[in-house]
Design an enzyme around this catalytic site. Structure first.
Site, PDB file in Angstrom:
ATOM      1  N   ALA A  67      -8.208  -1.334  -7.798  1.00 13.08           N
ATOM      2  CA  ALA A  67      -6.986  -0.973  -7.080  1.00 13.08           C
ATOM      3  C   ALA A  67      -5.920  -0.723  -8.136  1.00 13.08           C
ATOM      4  O   ALA A  67      -6.027  -1.202  -9.275  1.00 13.08           O
ATOM      5  CB  ALA A  67      -6.580  -2.107  -6.161  1.00 13.08           C
ATOM      6  N   GLY A 112     -11.639  -3.021  -7.028  1.00  9.28           N
ATOM      7  CA  GLY A 112     -11.769  -2.230  -5.800  1.00  9.28           C
ATOM      8  C   GLY A 112     -12.799  -1.116  -5.923  1.00  9.28           C
ATOM      9  O   GLY A 112     -13.357  -0.662  -4.921  1.00  9.28           O
ATOM     10  N   GLU A 115     -15.977  -2.778  -5.242  1.00  8.43           N
ATOM     11  CA  GLU A 115     -15.981  -3.086  -3.803  1.00  8.43           C
ATOM     12  C   GLU A 115     -16.268  -1.833  -2.975  1.00  8.43           C
ATOM     13  O   GLU A 115     -16.998  -1.885  -1.979  1.00  8.43           O
ATOM     14  CB  GLU A 115     -14.634  -3.708  -3.399  1.00  8.43           C
ATOM     15  CG  GLU A 115     -14.440  -5.090  -3.996  1.00  8.43           C
ATOM     16  CD  GLU A 115     -13.075  -5.672  -3.694  1.00  8.43           C
ATOM     17  OE1 GLU A 115     -12.066  -5.128  -4.207  1.00  8.43           O
ATOM     18  OE2 GLU A 115     -12.995  -6.653  -2.945  1.00  8.43           O
ATOM     19  N   GLU A 135     -10.495  -9.284 -11.085  1.00  9.76           N
ATOM     20  CA  GLU A 135      -9.213  -9.656 -10.456  1.00  9.76           C
ATOM     21  C   GLU A 135      -8.669 -10.983 -10.965  1.00  9.76           C
ATOM     22  O   GLU A 135      -7.460 -11.191 -11.050  1.00  9.76           O
ATOM     23  CB  GLU A 135      -9.372  -9.740  -8.925  1.00  9.76           C
ATOM     24  CG  GLU A 135      -9.564  -8.408  -8.222  1.00  9.76           C
ATOM     25  CD  GLU A 135     -11.015  -7.933  -8.174  1.00  9.76           C
ATOM     26  OE1 GLU A 135     -11.877  -8.520  -8.868  1.00  9.76           O
ATOM     27  OE2 GLU A 135     -11.270  -6.968  -7.431  1.00  9.76           O
TER      28      GLU A 135
END
Ligand code: COA
Length: 261
Positions: A67, A112, A115, A135
């Site tokens: 992200a 992300g 993911e 993260e």
């Protein structure tokens, strides 16, 4: 399909090729890119001409490096929950899409990005791909379903290790853990492999493919009985014309012609 600012789209032989196109930011997923992914997958579900999807990242260095950290840095407790739920919802749309979705992970597949790849039905990596959930280095945890999908894909022990250390692993280790289906030397070869798998899937009965996706995904839903979903889906298959065609073709020693009905 409309043009998007952060994602290139191209339909070839019924396969929608999506390329996350923020190469100067390692294809990091910002809010706008997530909104575009949502709009695209809504259209994929509604568009008969699109039969499968391949997702990759621009350039050779990264699939998606997570992200967008410049946006993460502005979150507060209230919008952080929405941030997570929004990503979870979009990735669930992808996972539940009745058309096969394959991630071609070229380079960094982090946070992300990992993911998103895990929400796809399969992952094909280039030899230089690197996977991780870093993260924890930012004082946060995976928020787009990663804690759940990684655990299901590679098991608790390894998932805990990767998420708690933030370590990256290479394509070979990712394959040995079951995170990756195939490794190809280059992005072009990985895309070819994805196209080859999709061509095989598209020669099968489309309703049955959609039901396999539902049944496999029901293993993720704690209050759903996956065996019951399987039996119900099996019964629905038997009502279809494709079931009659598939069984008749076998008995008549000919190739089946499926219509998705
Ligand atoms: N969000 C926003 N920008 C990112 C990003 C992310 N997740 N990942 C990389 N970028 C940007 C960098 O800030 C840099 O931008 P700049 O040129 O404007 O400074 C550009 O992409 C290139 O990255 P850089 O770090 O210079 O490349 P590198 O080859 O040295 O390292 C990575 C590559 C992927 C190892 C490193 O960028 C990284 O660790 N990224 C963050 C990964 C992460 O923590 N993801 C989880 C987020 S929740």
């Amino acid at each position: 399909m409309a043009d998007f600012k952060n994602i290139l789209t191209d339909v070839k032989n019924g396969v929608l090729h999506l390329t996350v196109n923020r190469e100067d930011k390692m294809n990091a997923l910002n809010f706008e890119t997530l909104d575009e992914l949502r709009a695209i997958f809504e259209e994929v579900s509604d568009t008969k001409e699109i039969k499968a999807v391949i997702i990759t990242g621009s350039g050779e260095k990264a699939f998606i490096a997570g992200a967008d950290i410049s946006e993460i840095a502005t979150l507060n407790e209230v919008n952080a929950r929405k941030f997570s739920e929004n990503g979870q919802e979009i990735f669930s749309m992808i996972e539940n899409c009745h058309k096969p979705v394959i991630a071609v992970t070229n380079g960094y597949t982090l946070g992300g990005g990992c993911e998103l790849a895990m929400a796809c039905h399969m992952r094909i990596a280039t030899a230089n791909a690197k996977f991780g959930q870093p993260e924890v280095n930012l004082g946060i945890i995976p928020g787009y379903g990663g804690t759940q999908r990684l655990t299901i894909l590679i098991g608790r022990g390894k998932a805990n290790e990767l998420m708690m250390t933030g370590d990256m692993i290479g394509a070979e280790e990712a394959k040995s853990l079951g995170l990756v289906n195939h490794i190809l030397p280059t992005k072009d070869e990985a895309l070819e492999k994805a196209e080859e798998i999709i061509a095989k899937i598209l020669s099968k009965a489309p309703l049955a493919i959609g039901m396999i996706i539902d049944c496999v995904n029901s293993a993720y839903v704690p209050d759903e009985n996956g065996f019951q979903t399987e039996a119900n889906s099996f019964a629905r298959c038997v009502k279809s014309g494709d079931y009659k065609e598939g069984t008749s073709a076998f008995l008549e020693k000919r190739q089946p012609h499926f219509k998705g009905e």
